[in-house]
Design an enzyme around this catalytic site. Structure first.
Site, PDB file in Angstrom:
ATOM      1  N   HIS A   1     -23.631 -50.903 -32.646  1.00  0.00           N
ATOM      2  CA  HIS A   1     -24.517 -51.611 -32.402  1.00  0.00           C
ATOM      3  C   HIS A   1     -24.169 -53.224 -33.280  1.00  0.00           C
ATOM      4  O   HIS A   1     -24.276 -54.412 -32.626  1.00  0.00           O
ATOM      5  CB  HIS A   1     -25.734 -51.549 -33.000  1.00  0.00           C
ATOM      6  CG  HIS A   1     -26.429 -50.237 -32.201  1.00  0.00           C
ATOM      7  ND1 HIS A   1     -27.292 -49.558 -32.562  1.00  0.00           N
ATOM      8  CD2 HIS A   1     -26.258 -50.145 -30.907  1.00  0.00           C
ATOM      9  CE1 HIS A   1     -27.628 -48.590 -31.751  1.00  0.00           C
ATOM     10  NE2 HIS A   1     -27.114 -48.993 -30.602  1.00  0.00           N
TER      11      HIS A   1
ATOM     12  N   ASP B   1     -21.915 -44.647 -23.364  1.00  0.00           N
ATOM     13  CA  ASP B   1     -22.229 -43.995 -24.448  1.00  0.00           C
ATOM     14  C   ASP B   1     -22.937 -42.569 -24.472  1.00  0.00           C
ATOM     15  O   ASP B   1     -24.016 -42.437 -24.484  1.00  0.00           O
ATOM     16  CB  ASP B   1     -23.551 -44.959 -25.305  1.00  0.00           C
ATOM     17  CG  ASP B   1     -23.940 -44.239 -26.608  1.00  0.00           C
ATOM     18  OD1 ASP B   1     -22.997 -43.412 -26.951  1.00  0.00           O
ATOM     19  OD2 ASP B   1     -24.744 -44.528 -27.010  1.00  0.00           O
TER      20      ASP B   1
ATOM     21  N   SER C   1     -29.610 -49.247 -27.899  1.00  0.00           N
ATOM     22  CA  SER C   1     -28.757 -50.605 -27.365  1.00  0.00           C
ATOM     23  C   SER C   1     -29.628 -51.282 -26.374  1.00  0.00           C
ATOM     24  O   SER C   1     -29.517 -52.318 -26.325  1.00  0.00           O
ATOM     25  CB  SER C   1     -27.628 -49.816 -26.486  1.00  0.00           C
ATOM     26  OG  SER C   1     -26.665 -49.100 -27.582  1.00  0.00           O
TER      27      SER C   1
ATOM     28  N   GLU D   1     -30.741 -43.539 -17.313  1.00  0.00           N
ATOM     29  CA  GLU D   1     -31.116 -42.206 -18.179  1.00  0.00           C
ATOM     30  C   GLU D   1     -31.591 -41.018 -17.580  1.00  0.00           C
ATOM     31  O   GLU D   1     -32.410 -41.301 -16.584  1.00  0.00           O
ATOM     32  CB  GLU D   1     -32.216 -42.708 -19.239  1.00  0.00           C
ATOM     33  CG  GLU D   1     -32.692 -41.671 -20.105  1.00  0.00           C
ATOM     34  CD  GLU D   1     -31.381 -40.883 -20.806  1.00  0.00           C
ATOM     35  OE1 GLU D   1     -31.115 -39.959 -20.596  1.00  0.00           O
ATOM     36  OE2 GLU D   1     -30.597 -41.822 -21.611  1.00  0.00           O
TER      37      GLU D   1
ATOM     38  N   GLY E   1     -25.486 -41.951 -15.028  1.00  0.00           N
ATOM     39  CA  GLY E   1     -24.712 -43.314 -15.207  1.00  0.00           C
ATOM     40  C   GLY E   1     -23.290 -43.196 -14.779  1.00  0.00           C
ATOM     41  O   GLY E   1     -22.765 -44.000 -14.390  1.00  0.00           O
TER      42      GLY E   1
ATOM     43  N   HIS F   1     -26.168 -44.752 -20.453  1.00  0.00           N
ATOM     44  CA  HIS F   1     -26.683 -43.568 -21.078  1.00  0.00           C
ATOM     45  C   HIS F   1     -27.915 -44.203 -22.139  1.00  0.00           C
ATOM     46  O   HIS F   1     -27.657 -44.238 -23.281  1.00  0.00           O
ATOM     47  CB  HIS F   1     -25.809 -42.498 -21.806  1.00  0.00           C
ATOM     48  CG  HIS F   1     -24.943 -41.909 -20.963  1.00  0.00           C
ATOM     49  ND1 HIS F   1     -23.718 -42.349 -20.395  1.00  0.00           N
ATOM     50  CD2 HIS F   1     -24.933 -40.645 -20.411  1.00  0.00           C
ATOM     51  CE1 HIS F   1     -23.335 -41.624 -19.524  1.00  0.00           C
ATOM     52  NE2 HIS F   1     -23.574 -40.562 -19.691  1.00  0.00           N
TER      53      HIS F   1
END
Length: 285
Positions: free
Chosen positions: A19, A169, A100, A118, A149, A42
């Site tokens: 982050h 991610d 995120s 997601e 994704g 994700h």
């Protein structure tokens, strides 16, 4: 090896690195008035209550964000990161931690757009509920897909403004995720060579990690930075996370000098034993 639900790991050392990098890149993109997209393959639930049973079960935030909370000598980028988390918590004690998508929403401008993928049904529903609670302007900026994704990132590329930050991610719960990451990145670059891609990966005792990073470093015609943070010695059993990395394709020119200050500080403050260390490699095309 991992729980898919990110609440188990919210605010841990991996989130600190990921982050902090994301905020730096968002701030860089905001220097130009041209709109951009943020794409998260994700996305997770968006925001996490560190007091709920999922987060408290492992309390990994106590060895991550908590260790930076009261530091007075943070490097500039880590200070930006901690300040944002404190603002989110209204300056009070640490209770909420953003994923995120929440960070992207904070830093994006009115003309920018957020595309979230997601696949996990519970996470998708929570994410959808969180976005629905925001004001209408925010809702207009966000599109959420209950899709994989890996498979659908290419449908979003290239974005109309020809500027985008893509975060990849996955949980890496399934070891095939490593191959999927590499395939997805190659497909994305074929459609949108100039995009900025942020790829998070775990440091675990798996050959697939090293193979994936090796192949990412061999990608043609792109610049990259690979920042890896080890916080403790690997376990003898080979299970568990002993660190994580961020592989950034087409990074802002400002990111490498920022990481040169960030990484040693994280080793000092997030390291758990004498094996704590970092690697910072880069290539400019």
């Amino acid at each position: 090896m991992f729980s898919y639900r990110h609440a188990f790991h919210a605010g841990n050392h991996a989130d600190v690195l990921k982050h902090t990098v994301l905020i730096h890149v968002l701030n860089y993109f905001n220097r130009k008035p041209t709109p951009y997209w943020v794409i998260d393959t994700h996305a997770g639930a968006g925001i996490y209550d560190l007091g709920d049973e999922w987060a408290e079960k492992t309390a990994e935030f106590t060895t991550g964000i908590t260790r930076l909370w009261h530091q007075s000598d943070l490097p500039e980028d880590l200070q930006h990161y901690v300040n944002y988390i404190k603002d989110l918590n209204l300056g009070e004690s640490l209770q909420f931690y953003p994923g995120s998508p929440w960070i992207a929403l904070e830093y994006m401008r009115e003309g920018d757009r957020l595309r979230l993928f997601e696949l996990h049904p519970s996470e998708f529903q929570v994410l959808q509920d969180h976005i629905a609670q925001q004001d209408r302007q925010i809702s207009r900026q966000v599109t959420i897909f209950e899709k994989n994704g890996f498979d659908f990132l290419k449908s979003q590329l290239p974005p109309p403004p020809r500027r985008a930050i893509t975060l990849i991610d996955p949980s890496y719960e399934d070891k095939t995720d490593y191959r999927h990451v590499l395939k997805t990145v190659k497909e994305a670059l074929a459609r949108f060579q100039t995009g900025c891609y942020l790829i998070w990966y775990p440091l675990v005792q798996r050959k697939e990690v090293f193979d994936m990073v090796h192949h990412l470093e061999k990608l043609p015609n792109v610049s990259w930075i690979n920042a890896a943070l080890t916080v403790k010695r690997p376990t003898k059993t080979g299970y568990g996370l002993h660190g994580s990395g961020m592989f950034i394709i087409n990074p802002p020119y400002t990111l490498l000098p920022a990481l040169q200050k960030i990484m040693p500080y994280l080793v000092t403050h997030l390291g758990e034993d004498d094996k704590a260390s970092f690697q910072l490699n880069h290539f400019e095309k």
